[in-house]
Every structure is written in C-alpha cells, then in structure tokens.
Design a protein around this motif. Structure first.
Motif, PDB file in Angstrom:
ATOM      1  N   ILE A   1     -25.103 -14.958  -7.573  1.00 16.29           N
ATOM      2  CA  ILE A   1     -25.167 -13.761  -6.605  1.00 16.29           C
ATOM      3  C   ILE A   1     -24.487 -14.481  -5.215  1.00 16.29           C
ATOM      4  N   LEU A   2     -24.661 -15.749  -4.787  1.00 13.56           N
ATOM      5  CA  LEU A   2     -24.012 -16.105  -3.864  1.00 13.56           C
ATOM      6  C   LEU A   2     -22.567 -16.104  -3.707  1.00 13.56           C
ATOM      7  N   GLU A   3     -22.072 -16.333  -4.710  1.00  9.19           N
ATOM      8  CA  GLU A   3     -20.541 -16.456  -5.279  1.00  9.19           C
ATOM      9  C   GLU A   3     -20.017 -14.748  -4.975  1.00  9.19           C
ATOM     10  N   VAL A   4     -20.740 -13.735  -5.576  1.00 11.01           N
ATOM     11  CA  VAL A   4     -20.491 -12.468  -5.530  1.00 11.01           C
ATOM     12  C   VAL A   4     -20.456 -12.102  -4.048  1.00 11.01           C
ATOM     13  N   LEU A   5     -21.589 -12.562  -3.437  1.00 12.36           N
ATOM     14  CA  LEU A   5     -21.562 -12.164  -1.735  1.00 12.36           C
ATOM     15  C   LEU A   5     -20.614 -12.718  -1.010  1.00 12.36           C
ATOM     16  N   SER A   6     -19.844 -13.671  -1.646  1.00 10.47           N
ATOM     17  CA  SER A   6     -18.743 -14.717  -0.806  1.00 10.47           C
ATOM     18  C   SER A   6     -17.730 -13.875  -0.782  1.00 10.47           C
ATOM     19  N   ASP A   7     -17.423 -12.764  -1.794  1.00  8.63           N
ATOM     20  CA  ASP A   7     -16.379 -11.803  -1.884  1.00  8.63           C
ATOM     21  C   ASP A   7     -16.581 -10.762  -0.826  1.00  8.63           C
ATOM     22  N   GLY A   8     -17.836 -10.544  -0.161  1.00  5.32           N
ATOM     23  CA  GLY A   8     -18.152  -9.428   0.727  1.00  5.32           C
ATOM     24  C   GLY A   8     -19.516  -8.838   0.328  1.00  5.32           C
ATOM     25  N   ASP A   9     -20.000  -8.029   1.433  1.00  4.20           N
ATOM     26  CA  ASP A   9     -21.509  -7.574   1.247  1.00  4.20           C
ATOM     27  C   ASP A   9     -21.517  -6.511   0.219  1.00  4.20           C
ATOM     28  N   LYS A  10     -22.637  -6.517  -0.496  1.00  4.36           N
ATOM     29  CA  LYS A  10     -22.915  -5.492  -1.464  1.00  4.36           C
ATOM     30  C   LYS A  10     -24.203  -4.998  -1.717  1.00  4.36           C
ATOM     31  N   ASN A  11     -24.535  -4.007  -2.270  1.00  2.00           N
ATOM     32  CA  ASN A  11     -25.730  -3.176  -2.577  1.00  2.00           C
ATOM     33  C   ASN A  11     -26.332  -4.017  -3.869  1.00  2.00           C
ATOM     34  N   VAL A  12     -27.627  -3.915  -4.148  1.00  2.00           N
ATOM     35  CA  VAL A  12     -28.108  -4.273  -5.456  1.00  2.00           C
ATOM     36  C   VAL A  12     -27.250  -3.857  -6.753  1.00  2.00           C
ATOM     37  N   ASN A  13     -27.181  -2.408  -6.781  1.00  2.00           N
ATOM     38  CA  ASN A  13     -26.316  -1.854  -7.818  1.00  2.00           C
ATOM     39  C   ASN A  13     -24.960  -2.597  -7.996  1.00  2.00           C
ATOM     40  N   GLU A  14     -24.273  -2.916  -6.831  1.00  2.00           N
ATOM     41  CA  GLU A  14     -23.225  -3.449  -7.008  1.00  2.00           C
ATOM     42  C   GLU A  14     -23.009  -4.870  -7.599  1.00  2.00           C
ATOM     43  N   ILE A  15     -24.320  -5.535  -7.112  1.00  2.00           N
ATOM     44  CA  ILE A  15     -24.310  -7.050  -7.643  1.00  2.00           C
ATOM     45  C   ILE A  15     -24.775  -6.939  -9.025  1.00  2.00           C
ATOM     46  N   GLN A  16     -25.528  -6.027  -9.439  1.00  2.51           N
ATOM     47  CA  GLN A  16     -26.109  -5.649 -10.777  1.00  2.51           C
ATOM     48  C   GLN A  16     -24.948  -5.669 -11.778  1.00  2.51           C
ATOM     49  N   SER A  17     -23.994  -4.596 -11.362  1.00  2.00           N
ATOM     50  CA  SER A  17     -23.043  -4.448 -12.261  1.00  2.00           C
ATOM     51  C   SER A  17     -21.987  -5.354 -12.575  1.00  2.00           C
ATOM     52  N   ILE A  18     -21.717  -6.107 -11.369  1.00  2.00           N
ATOM     53  CA  ILE A  18     -20.700  -7.497 -11.373  1.00  2.00           C
ATOM     54  C   ILE A  18     -21.489  -8.473 -12.492  1.00  2.00           C
ATOM     55  N   LEU A  19     -22.653  -8.631 -12.184  1.00  2.00           N
ATOM     56  CA  LEU A  19     -23.145  -9.708 -12.894  1.00  2.00           C
ATOM     57  C   LEU A  19     -23.723  -9.252 -14.398  1.00  2.00           C
ATOM     58  N   GLY A  20     -23.727  -8.060 -14.724  1.00  2.00           N
ATOM     59  CA  GLY A  20     -24.130  -7.311 -15.918  1.00  2.00           C
ATOM     60  C   GLY A  20     -25.549  -7.642 -16.165  1.00  2.00           C
ATOM     61  N   SER A  21     -26.325  -7.660 -15.261  1.00  2.00           N
ATOM     62  CA  SER A  21     -27.725  -7.941 -15.259  1.00  2.00           C
ATOM     63  C   SER A  21     -28.691  -6.781 -14.991  1.00  2.00           C
ATOM     64  N   GLU A  22     -30.019  -6.962 -15.263  1.00  2.00           N
ATOM     65  CA  GLU A  22     -30.838  -6.030 -14.837  1.00  2.00           C
ATOM     66  C   GLU A  22     -31.018  -5.958 -13.321  1.00  2.00           C
ATOM     67  N   GLY A  23     -31.334  -4.530 -12.779  1.00  2.00           N
ATOM     68  CA  GLY A  23     -31.553  -4.501 -11.457  1.00  2.00           C
ATOM     69  C   GLY A  23     -32.952  -5.543 -10.980  1.00  2.00           C
TER      70      GLY A  23
END
Length: 110
Positions: free
Chosen positions: A26-48
C-alpha cells in the motif's frame, strides 16, 4: 521517558506499522500518488475489507493520512520520506541478493 527512549519507541512503533506485506505494498502504491480505497484495491487485486483494515493500521500509526472527498477518502503518505525509506529497503534487499548470488557462485565452483 528519556528522550532517546522516546525516539526508539517511535521507531519501533513506526516499523511495526510497516511490518506487513500488504501495508508495504500500500505504501509503495501511495508513493506513486494519492489514491482512494477502490484504486488501491484495484492495483493490489485484493478485497476492499483487507485494504481498509491495513489502511486503518497505517492511519492509526500516522504513516498515512486520509482526506474525505465526497463519498471517498483519499489516502496519501504522511511524510514523503517514506518513499525514500522504501527505496533504501529495496537497495538493502538487492545488496543481500547480490551477496547470496555471489556465495552460490563460489559454492558451485567448489
């Protein structure tokens, strides 16, 4: 508490907050910019729910911040130095990997 102990406790709590593979991702994803839960979930391929749970831990330890925008919460790194910390951790990993490969090559030659 003695000042050095306070700093050491802060460091221990900070690293505990990061001590989970999904939280690191999650921190690596946020290192690329601000995101909401759905965006993070989509990138990680994980449950919300799993992402939300890990974000909650990161928020409680002040590693990430969340700002409500409409019906969403936008998450960001609390300190941009976290991005550098993750890069240094990867360099350390790479150094260990290089050492392990070198050792394997020595073993093969013997």
């Amino acid at each position: 508490m003695i000042p050095n102990q306070s700093i050491q406790q802060f460091k221990a709590d900070f690293f505990k907050a990061m001590a989970h593979p999904m939280r690191i991702r999650i921190l690596e994803v946020l290192s690329d910019g601000d995101k909401n839960v759905n965006e993070i979930q989509s990138i990680l391929g994980s449950e919300g729910s799993a992402v939300s749970q890990q974000l909650s831990v990161l928020r409680s330890k002040n590693v990430v911040t969340g700002i409500k925008e409409g019906t969403s919460v936008i998450y960001s790194l609390r300190d941009p130095l976290i991005k550098e910390l993750l890069a240094v951790a990867k360099q350390i990993f790479d150094n260990h990997l290089v050492d392990a490969i070198s050792l394997l090559e020595v073993i093969r030659r013997e």
